[in-house]
Motif scaffolding. Sequence first.
Motif, PDB file in Angstrom:
ATOM      1  N   THR A 131     -84.372  19.537  -2.112  1.00 39.06           N
ATOM      2  CA  THR A 131     -83.369  18.812  -3.110  1.00 39.06           C
ATOM      3  C   THR A 131     -83.256  18.421  -4.504  1.00 39.06           C
ATOM      4  O   THR A 131     -84.396  17.873  -4.988  1.00 39.06           O
ATOM      5  CB  THR A 131     -83.521  16.835  -2.668  1.00 39.06           C
ATOM      6  OG1 THR A 131     -83.932  16.483  -1.260  1.00 39.06           O
ATOM      7  CG2 THR A 131     -82.418  15.779  -3.289  1.00 39.06           C
ATOM      8  N   LYS A 132     -82.300  18.535  -4.567  1.00 36.66           N
ATOM      9  CA  LYS A 132     -81.515  18.531  -6.371  1.00 36.66           C
ATOM     10  C   LYS A 132     -81.045  18.138  -6.541  1.00 36.66           C
ATOM     11  O   LYS A 132     -79.801  17.785  -5.899  1.00 36.66           O
ATOM     12  CB  LYS A 132     -81.881  20.419  -6.862  1.00 36.66           C
ATOM     13  CG  LYS A 132     -82.647  21.508  -5.788  1.00 36.66           C
ATOM     14  CD  LYS A 132     -83.790  21.624  -7.283  1.00 36.66           C
ATOM     15  CE  LYS A 132     -85.028  22.651  -6.651  1.00 36.66           C
ATOM     16  NZ  LYS A 132     -86.246  22.593  -7.685  1.00 36.66           N
ATOM     17  N   PRO A 133     -80.938  18.384  -8.575  1.00 41.44           N
ATOM     18  CA  PRO A 133     -79.521  17.043  -8.580  1.00 41.44           C
ATOM     19  C   PRO A 133     -78.165  18.430  -9.071  1.00 41.44           C
ATOM     20  O   PRO A 133     -78.956  19.059  -9.257  1.00 41.44           O
ATOM     21  CB  PRO A 133     -79.916  16.481  -9.653  1.00 41.44           C
ATOM     22  CG  PRO A 133     -81.481  17.398 -10.201  1.00 41.44           C
ATOM     23  CD  PRO A 133     -82.001  17.973  -9.002  1.00 41.44           C
ATOM     24  N   VAL A 134     -77.437  17.820  -9.053  1.00 40.63           N
ATOM     25  CA  VAL A 134     -76.284  19.021  -9.148  1.00 40.63           C
ATOM     26  C   VAL A 134     -75.264  17.835  -9.761  1.00 40.63           C
ATOM     27  O   VAL A 134     -75.115  16.765  -9.367  1.00 40.63           O
ATOM     28  CB  VAL A 134     -75.829  19.560  -7.661  1.00 40.63           C
ATOM     29  CG1 VAL A 134     -77.288  20.639  -7.721  1.00 40.63           C
ATOM     30  CG2 VAL A 134     -75.259  18.969  -7.095  1.00 40.63           C
ATOM     31  N   THR A 135     -74.101  18.377 -10.571  1.00 41.22           N
ATOM     32  CA  THR A 135     -73.239  18.276 -11.220  1.00 41.22           C
ATOM     33  C   THR A 135     -71.738  19.054 -10.683  1.00 41.22           C
ATOM     34  O   THR A 135     -72.147  20.334 -11.177  1.00 41.22           O
ATOM     35  CB  THR A 135     -73.627  18.103 -12.615  1.00 41.22           C
ATOM     36  OG1 THR A 135     -74.639  17.133 -13.135  1.00 41.22           O
ATOM     37  CG2 THR A 135     -72.409  17.335 -13.069  1.00 41.22           C
ATOM     38  N   LEU A 136     -71.028  18.059 -10.709  1.00 40.54           N
ATOM     39  CA  LEU A 136     -69.631  19.268  -9.947  1.00 40.54           C
ATOM     40  C   LEU A 136     -68.389  18.646 -11.033  1.00 40.54           C
ATOM     41  O   LEU A 136     -68.453  17.308 -11.085  1.00 40.54           O
ATOM     42  CB  LEU A 136     -68.945  18.951  -8.561  1.00 40.54           C
ATOM     43  CG  LEU A 136     -70.764  18.563  -7.812  1.00 40.54           C
ATOM     44  CD1 LEU A 136     -70.064  18.250  -6.073  1.00 40.54           C
ATOM     45  CD2 LEU A 136     -70.551  20.189  -7.773  1.00 40.54           C
ATOM     46  N   ASP A 137     -67.816  19.552 -10.996  1.00 40.46           N
ATOM     47  CA  ASP A 137     -66.466  19.051 -11.952  1.00 40.46           C
ATOM     48  C   ASP A 137     -65.158  18.629 -11.075  1.00 40.46           C
ATOM     49  O   ASP A 137     -65.123  19.490 -10.410  1.00 40.46           O
ATOM     50  CB  ASP A 137     -66.057  20.337 -12.630  1.00 40.46           C
ATOM     51  CG  ASP A 137     -67.171  20.701 -13.930  1.00 40.46           C
ATOM     52  OD1 ASP A 137     -67.562  19.631 -14.506  1.00 40.46           O
ATOM     53  OD2 ASP A 137     -66.958  22.142 -14.019  1.00 40.46           O
ATOM     54  N   GLY A 138     -64.846  17.466 -11.295  1.00 37.56           N
ATOM     55  CA  GLY A 138     -63.688  16.737 -10.378  1.00 37.56           C
ATOM     56  C   GLY A 138     -62.405  16.960 -10.519  1.00 37.56           C
ATOM     57  O   GLY A 138     -62.480  16.228 -12.263  1.00 37.56           O
ATOM     58  N   THR A 139     -61.217  16.444  -9.657  1.00 37.12           N
ATOM     59  CA  THR A 139     -59.984  16.253  -9.827  1.00 37.12           C
ATOM     60  C   THR A 139     -59.274  15.281  -9.037  1.00 37.12           C
ATOM     61  O   THR A 139     -59.901  15.296  -7.680  1.00 37.12           O
ATOM     62  CB  THR A 139     -58.774  17.455  -9.965  1.00 37.12           C
ATOM     63  OG1 THR A 139     -59.526  18.659 -11.074  1.00 37.12           O
ATOM     64  CG2 THR A 139     -57.861  17.003 -10.508  1.00 37.12           C
ATOM     65  N   MET A 140     -59.268  14.311  -9.398  1.00 36.36           N
ATOM     66  CA  MET A 140     -58.459  12.947  -9.038  1.00 36.36           C
ATOM     67  C   MET A 140     -57.041  12.782  -8.856  1.00 36.36           C
ATOM     68  O   MET A 140     -56.490  13.020  -9.987  1.00 36.36           O
ATOM     69  CB  MET A 140     -59.479  11.784  -9.092  1.00 36.36           C
ATOM     70  CG  MET A 140     -58.565  10.068  -8.061  1.00 36.36           C
ATOM     71  SD  MET A 140     -59.768   9.343  -8.452  1.00 36.36           S
ATOM     72  CE  MET A 140     -58.732   8.432 -10.211  1.00 36.36           C
ATOM     73  N   VAL A 141     -56.166  12.826  -7.394  1.00 32.06           N
ATOM     74  CA  VAL A 141     -54.921  12.391  -7.465  1.00 32.06           C
ATOM     75  C   VAL A 141     -54.707  11.575  -6.993  1.00 32.06           C
ATOM     76  O   VAL A 141     -54.902  10.752  -5.279  1.00 32.06           O
ATOM     77  CB  VAL A 141     -53.930  13.920  -6.870  1.00 32.06           C
ATOM     78  CG1 VAL A 141     -52.765  13.504  -6.852  1.00 32.06           C
ATOM     79  CG2 VAL A 141     -54.604  15.329  -7.903  1.00 32.06           C
ATOM     80  N   GLY A 142     -54.099  10.200  -7.441  1.00 33.13           N
ATOM     81  CA  GLY A 142     -53.449   9.170  -7.049  1.00 33.13           C
ATOM     82  C   GLY A 142     -54.698   7.983  -7.264  1.00 33.13           C
ATOM     83  O   GLY A 142     -55.494   7.924  -8.259  1.00 33.13           O
ATOM     84  N   PRO A 143     -55.249   6.441  -7.212  1.00 30.64           N
ATOM     85  CA  PRO A 143     -54.216   6.410  -5.274  1.00 30.64           C
ATOM     86  C   PRO A 143     -53.304   5.419  -5.504  1.00 30.64           C
ATOM     87  O   PRO A 143     -52.303   6.379  -6.233  1.00 30.64           O
ATOM     88  CB  PRO A 143     -55.136   4.868  -4.827  1.00 30.64           C
ATOM     89  CG  PRO A 143     -56.819   4.955  -6.152  1.00 30.64           C
ATOM     90  CD  PRO A 143     -55.909   5.311  -7.308  1.00 30.64           C
ATOM     91  N   LYS A 144     -52.696   6.130  -4.306  1.00 29.17           N
ATOM     92  CA  LYS A 144     -51.253   6.130  -4.535  1.00 29.17           C
ATOM     93  C   LYS A 144     -50.983   5.514  -2.598  1.00 29.17           C
ATOM     94  O   LYS A 144     -51.287   5.422  -1.441  1.00 29.17           O
ATOM     95  CB  LYS A 144     -50.418   7.847  -3.954  1.00 29.17           C
ATOM     96  CG  LYS A 144     -50.313   8.493  -5.673  1.00 29.17           C
ATOM     97  CD  LYS A 144     -50.031   9.891  -5.247  1.00 29.17           C
ATOM     98  CE  LYS A 144     -49.586  10.711  -6.396  1.00 29.17           C
ATOM     99  NZ  LYS A 144     -48.970  12.102  -5.772  1.00 29.17           N
ATOM    100  N   GLN A 145     -49.781   4.911  -3.271  1.00 27.57           N
ATOM    101  CA  GLN A 145     -49.389   4.278  -2.326  1.00 27.57           C
ATOM    102  C   GLN A 145     -48.161   4.578  -0.972  1.00 27.57           C
ATOM    103  O   GLN A 145     -47.490   5.148  -1.556  1.00 27.57           O
ATOM    104  CB  GLN A 145     -48.816   2.519  -2.313  1.00 27.57           C
ATOM    105  CG  GLN A 145     -48.875   1.737  -1.256  1.00 27.57           C
ATOM    106  CD  GLN A 145     -49.710   0.935  -0.691  1.00 27.57           C
ATOM    107  OE1 GLN A 145     -50.160  -0.084  -0.848  1.00 27.57           O
ATOM    108  NE2 GLN A 145     -49.746   1.487   0.730  1.00 27.57           N
ATOM    109  N   MET A 146     -48.880   5.274   0.392  1.00 26.67           N
ATOM    110  CA  MET A 146     -47.711   5.894   0.301  1.00 26.67           C
ATOM    111  C   MET A 146     -47.100   4.685   1.699  1.00 26.67           C
ATOM    112  O   MET A 146     -46.977   3.523   1.892  1.00 26.67           O
ATOM    113  CB  MET A 146     -48.567   7.045   1.642  1.00 26.67           C
ATOM    114  CG  MET A 146     -50.103   7.164   1.568  1.00 26.67           C
ATOM    115  SD  MET A 146     -49.671   8.428   0.278  1.00 26.67           S
ATOM    116  CE  MET A 146     -48.557   9.561   0.573  1.00 26.67           C
TER     117      MET A 146
END
Length: 198
Positions: A131-146
């Motif tokens: 087990t190791k700590p990691v950092t990820l780059d993220g992109t979020m789209v929404g939330p959206k009401q479908m």
Amino acid sequence: MKNQFKPLLLAASMLLAFSTSYAQTWALDKSHAKVGFTVTHMMLAEVDGQFKTFEAKITSSKPDFSDAVFEYSADVNSIDTGNERRDGDMKSEKWFDAAKFPTLTFKSKSFQKVADNKFKLTGDLTIHGVTKPVTLDGTMVGPKQMQGRDGKPGPEKVGFKLVGTIKRTDFGVGGSGAMPVSEEVELRATGEFTKQAM
């Protein structure tokens, strides 16, 4: 003295129960999700792979996901690099040792917004029993009401894309030195999540 603390303990318990009761679960839509990786073979060409069997969910009580917890697990035996012989080798003791360590997992610890729809996701990644700590780059789209097929409001959905780089040797996967595969591994995950009814 003990009686003085009783109201404080009661208030703290009620606050904890209130915040916990409003934590919202977002379930993964597997038909719109993929988890993969890329390595460089012989320092010449990139080879892509993915895990075909995996689970993921998000829990958050805030609409901006600032307190979100991402949980992910994958079946190492479902690895697919487009070559059966190579897949078998990746499952062997030399690499993932799937017989001994059949599952890899990730659980986030922090969700830090860095721009309008960009964030840093930090958590613990476990591969090959390490087990190791990691950092990820993220992109979020929404939330959206479908919109439902009948024209009525449908479920609420949100999309995420995560990318990052790890060293396979940090997790004891493969050896170091003159190996045919690069130490650095690029990670990519995309997924669509649906808000679950309370």
